[in-house]
Motif scaffolding. Structure first.
Motif, PDB file in Angstrom:
ATOM      1  N   LEU A   1      39.672  16.409  75.725  1.00  0.00           N
ATOM      2  CA  LEU A   1      40.024  16.942  77.052  1.00  0.00           C
ATOM      3  C   LEU A   1      39.178  18.134  77.476  1.00  0.00           C
ATOM      4  O   LEU A   1      39.170  18.496  78.655  1.00  0.00           O
ATOM      5  CB  LEU A   1      41.504  17.324  77.085  1.00  0.00           C
ATOM      6  N   VAL A   2      38.457  18.726  76.551  1.00  0.00           N
ATOM      7  CA  VAL A   2      37.686  19.927  76.871  1.00  0.00           C
ATOM      8  C   VAL A   2      36.692  19.652  78.001  1.00  0.00           C
ATOM      9  O   VAL A   2      36.643  20.394  78.984  1.00  0.00           O
ATOM     10  CB  VAL A   2      36.988  20.476  75.605  1.00  0.00           C
ATOM     11  N   ASP A   3      35.907  18.607  77.883  1.00  0.00           N
ATOM     12  CA  ASP A   3      34.913  18.303  78.909  1.00  0.00           C
ATOM     13  C   ASP A   3      35.575  17.922  80.226  1.00  0.00           C
ATOM     14  O   ASP A   3      35.112  18.322  81.298  1.00  0.00           O
ATOM     15  CB  ASP A   3      33.984  17.185  78.434  1.00  0.00           C
ATOM     16  N   VAL A   4      36.660  17.191  80.154  1.00  0.00           N
ATOM     17  CA  VAL A   4      37.380  16.767  81.359  1.00  0.00           C
ATOM     18  C   VAL A   4      37.867  17.987  82.137  1.00  0.00           C
ATOM     19  O   VAL A   4      37.700  18.069  83.362  1.00  0.00           O
ATOM     20  CB  VAL A   4      38.562  15.836  80.988  1.00  0.00           C
TER      21      VAL A   4
ATOM     22  N   ASP B   1      48.680  13.279  82.551  1.00  0.00           N
ATOM     23  CA  ASP B   1      48.225  12.682  81.295  1.00  0.00           C
ATOM     24  C   ASP B   1      48.031  13.751  80.224  1.00  0.00           C
ATOM     25  O   ASP B   1      48.374  13.542  79.060  1.00  0.00           O
ATOM     26  CB  ASP B   1      46.934  11.897  81.525  1.00  0.00           C
ATOM     27  N   TRP B   2      47.489  14.909  80.616  1.00  0.00           N
ATOM     28  CA  TRP B   2      47.298  15.985  79.652  1.00  0.00           C
ATOM     29  C   TRP B   2      48.637  16.455  79.092  1.00  0.00           C
ATOM     30  O   TRP B   2      48.757  16.730  77.898  1.00  0.00           O
ATOM     31  CB  TRP B   2      46.558  17.156  80.285  1.00  0.00           C
ATOM     32  N   ILE B   3      49.632  16.541  79.965  1.00  0.00           N
ATOM     33  CA  ILE B   3      50.974  16.933  79.525  1.00  0.00           C
ATOM     34  C   ILE B   3      51.547  15.868  78.600  1.00  0.00           C
ATOM     35  O   ILE B   3      52.133  16.183  77.559  1.00  0.00           O
ATOM     36  CB  ILE B   3      51.901  17.193  80.736  1.00  0.00           C
ATOM     37  N   ASP B   4      51.365  14.612  78.951  1.00  0.00           N
ATOM     38  CA  ASP B   4      51.875  13.527  78.118  1.00  0.00           C
ATOM     39  C   ASP B   4      51.255  13.568  76.717  1.00  0.00           C
ATOM     40  O   ASP B   4      51.960  13.402  75.715  1.00  0.00           O
ATOM     41  CB  ASP B   4      51.604  12.173  78.782  1.00  0.00           C
ATOM     42  N   GLN B   5      49.965  13.814  76.636  1.00  0.00           N
ATOM     43  CA  GLN B   5      49.306  13.911  75.330  1.00  0.00           C
ATOM     44  C   GLN B   5      49.864  15.087  74.528  1.00  0.00           C
ATOM     45  O   GLN B   5      50.081  14.979  73.316  1.00  0.00           O
ATOM     46  CB  GLN B   5      47.797  14.065  75.496  1.00  0.00           C
ATOM     47  N   THR B   6      50.093  16.194  75.201  1.00  0.00           N
ATOM     48  CA  THR B   6      50.650  17.372  74.534  1.00  0.00           C
ATOM     49  C   THR B   6      52.060  17.090  74.041  1.00  0.00           C
ATOM     50  O   THR B   6      52.431  17.462  72.923  1.00  0.00           O
ATOM     51  CB  THR B   6      50.628  18.584  75.484  1.00  0.00           C
ATOM     52  N   GLU B   7      52.853  16.419  74.872  1.00  0.00           N
ATOM     53  CA  GLU B   7      54.219  16.068  74.456  1.00  0.00           C
ATOM     54  C   GLU B   7      54.214  15.122  73.262  1.00  0.00           C
ATOM     55  O   GLU B   7      55.088  15.219  72.400  1.00  0.00           O
ATOM     56  CB  GLU B   7      54.978  15.452  75.631  1.00  0.00           C
ATOM     57  N   GLU B   8      53.235  14.232  73.196  1.00  0.00           N
ATOM     58  CA  GLU B   8      53.144  13.348  72.028  1.00  0.00           C
ATOM     59  C   GLU B   8      52.844  14.156  70.766  1.00  0.00           C
ATOM     60  O   GLU B   8      53.437  13.916  69.713  1.00  0.00           O
ATOM     61  CB  GLU B   8      52.069  12.285  72.234  1.00  0.00           C
ATOM     62  N   ARG B   9      51.928  15.128  70.872  1.00  0.00           N
ATOM     63  CA  ARG B   9      51.643  15.975  69.710  1.00  0.00           C
ATOM     64  C   ARG B   9      52.881  16.766  69.303  1.00  0.00           C
ATOM     65  O   ARG B   9      53.183  16.888  68.108  1.00  0.00           O
ATOM     66  CB  ARG B   9      50.470  16.914  70.009  1.00  0.00           C
ATOM     67  N   ILE B  10      53.606  17.284  70.284  1.00  0.00           N
ATOM     68  CA  ILE B  10      54.846  18.015  69.992  1.00  0.00           C
ATOM     69  C   ILE B  10      55.823  17.105  69.262  1.00  0.00           C
ATOM     70  O   ILE B  10      56.441  17.505  68.274  1.00  0.00           O
ATOM     71  CB  ILE B  10      55.458  18.574  71.297  1.00  0.00           C
ATOM     72  N   TRP B  11      55.962  15.891  69.723  1.00  0.00           N
ATOM     73  CA  TRP B  11      56.873  14.926  69.104  1.00  0.00           C
ATOM     74  C   TRP B  11      56.463  14.660  67.660  1.00  0.00           C
ATOM     75  O   TRP B  11      57.295  14.728  66.746  1.00  0.00           O
ATOM     76  CB  TRP B  11      56.878  13.646  69.931  1.00  0.00           C
ATOM     77  N   PHE B  12      55.196  14.343  67.432  1.00  0.00           N
ATOM     78  CA  PHE B  12      54.733  14.038  66.079  1.00  0.00           C
ATOM     79  C   PHE B  12      54.928  15.241  65.156  1.00  0.00           C
ATOM     80  O   PHE B  12      55.390  15.087  64.019  1.00  0.00           O
ATOM     81  CB  PHE B  12      53.258  13.624  66.093  1.00  0.00           C
ATOM     82  N   LEU B  13      54.586  16.424  65.614  1.00  0.00           N
ATOM     83  CA  LEU B  13      54.749  17.610  64.793  1.00  0.00           C
ATOM     84  C   LEU B  13      56.214  17.899  64.501  1.00  0.00           C
ATOM     85  O   LEU B  13      56.584  18.214  63.369  1.00  0.00           O
ATOM     86  CB  LEU B  13      54.082  18.818  65.461  1.00  0.00           C
ATOM     87  N   SER B  14      57.065  17.771  65.520  1.00  0.00           N
ATOM     88  CA  SER B  14      58.496  18.048  65.305  1.00  0.00           C
ATOM     89  C   SER B  14      59.111  17.027  64.345  1.00  0.00           C
ATOM     90  O   SER B  14      59.960  17.388  63.526  1.00  0.00           O
ATOM     91  CB  SER B  14      59.249  18.096  66.622  1.00  0.00           C
ATOM     92  N   GLN B  15      58.678  15.791  64.421  1.00  0.00           N
ATOM     93  CA  GLN B  15      59.204  14.767  63.518  1.00  0.00           C
ATOM     94  C   GLN B  15      58.742  14.987  62.080  1.00  0.00           C
ATOM     95  O   GLN B  15      59.432  14.620  61.132  1.00  0.00           O
ATOM     96  CB  GLN B  15      58.798  13.358  63.978  1.00  0.00           C
ATOM     97  N   SER B  16      57.586  15.618  61.904  1.00  0.00           N
ATOM     98  CA  SER B  16      57.103  15.859  60.553  1.00  0.00           C
ATOM     99  C   SER B  16      57.809  17.040  59.892  1.00  0.00           C
ATOM    100  O   SER B  16      57.632  17.278  58.698  1.00  0.00           O
ATOM    101  CB  SER B  16      55.591  16.067  60.547  1.00  0.00           C
ATOM    102  N   LEU B  17      58.628  17.760  60.656  1.00  0.00           N
ATOM    103  CA  LEU B  17      59.402  18.873  60.078  1.00  0.00           C
ATOM    104  C   LEU B  17      60.748  18.410  59.530  1.00  0.00           C
ATOM    105  O   LEU B  17      61.413  19.166  58.843  1.00  0.00           O
ATOM    106  CB  LEU B  17      59.656  19.941  61.166  1.00  0.00           C
ATOM    107  N   LYS B  18      61.137  17.182  59.830  1.00  0.00           N
ATOM    108  CA  LYS B  18      62.458  16.709  59.399  1.00  0.00           C
ATOM    109  C   LYS B  18      62.461  16.302  57.956  1.00  0.00           C
ATOM    110  O   LYS B  18      61.521  15.933  57.361  1.00  0.00           O
ATOM    111  CB  LYS B  18      62.903  15.545  60.284  1.00  0.00           C
TER     112      LYS B  18
END
Length: 153
Positions: free
Chosen positions: A59-62, A136-153
């Motif tokens: 996303l940096v270039d975008v 789309d940028w928010i959606d990608q960020t929310e996916e990362r949040i989801w994956f990270l939060s699930q890895s804490l369980k």
């Protein structure tokens, strides 16, 4: 290019540059954790952090091009990134895996807040292209949040 006034365009450029700085800082931190993660969760987190780092970098270039398309100048140095980012530095290469996940989770939540600002400011500037892209940028960020939060369980 937006049709709104110069103040709205200036605010949009500033907000986009802040989001650009956040993405660059979060990329470096995520890659740092990719390189330094250790312990029983090594393989899973090593791969997760690498996937997330690549997604962030894409996303940096975008984002930079959105700044330019709006008539602005992008950030030009590591110093500029440091001044504009809300992502805290992390120089401790000995953090445990749990702390790494927790910090990346908090940072991605912080990035989501910044992207909500981009969404609002792009609407005020009548920049429909950025306004649509940021979803789309928010959606990608929310996916990362989801994956990270699930890895804490």
């Amino acid at each position: 290019m937006p049709t709104a006034g110069n103040n709205a365009r200036t605010a949009l450029i500033e907000t986009l540059n802040g989001a650009l700085a956040d993405h660059l800082a979060l990329f470096v931190k995520t890659k740092n954790f990719h390189w330094h993660v250790a312990g029983p969760r090594f393989r899973d987190l090593h791969l997760l952090f690498d996937e997330q780092a690549q997604q962030i970098l894409a996303l940096v270039d975008v984002i930079g091009e959105r700044v330019r398309k709006n008539g602005g100048e992008t950030i030009t140095s590591i110093g500029a990134v440091g001044k504009l980012t809300r992502i805290a530095d992390e120089d401790d290469a000995t953090l445990d895996a749990q702390a790494m996940v927790e910090r990346l989770l908090a940072d991605n939540r912080q990035l989501r807040e910044r992207l909500e600002e981009v969404k609002a400011v792009s609407g005020e500037a009548d920049d429909h292209a950025t306004n649509g892209m940021v979803d789309d940028w928010i959606d990608q960020t929310e996916e990362r949040i989801w994956f990270l939060s699930q890895s804490l369980k």
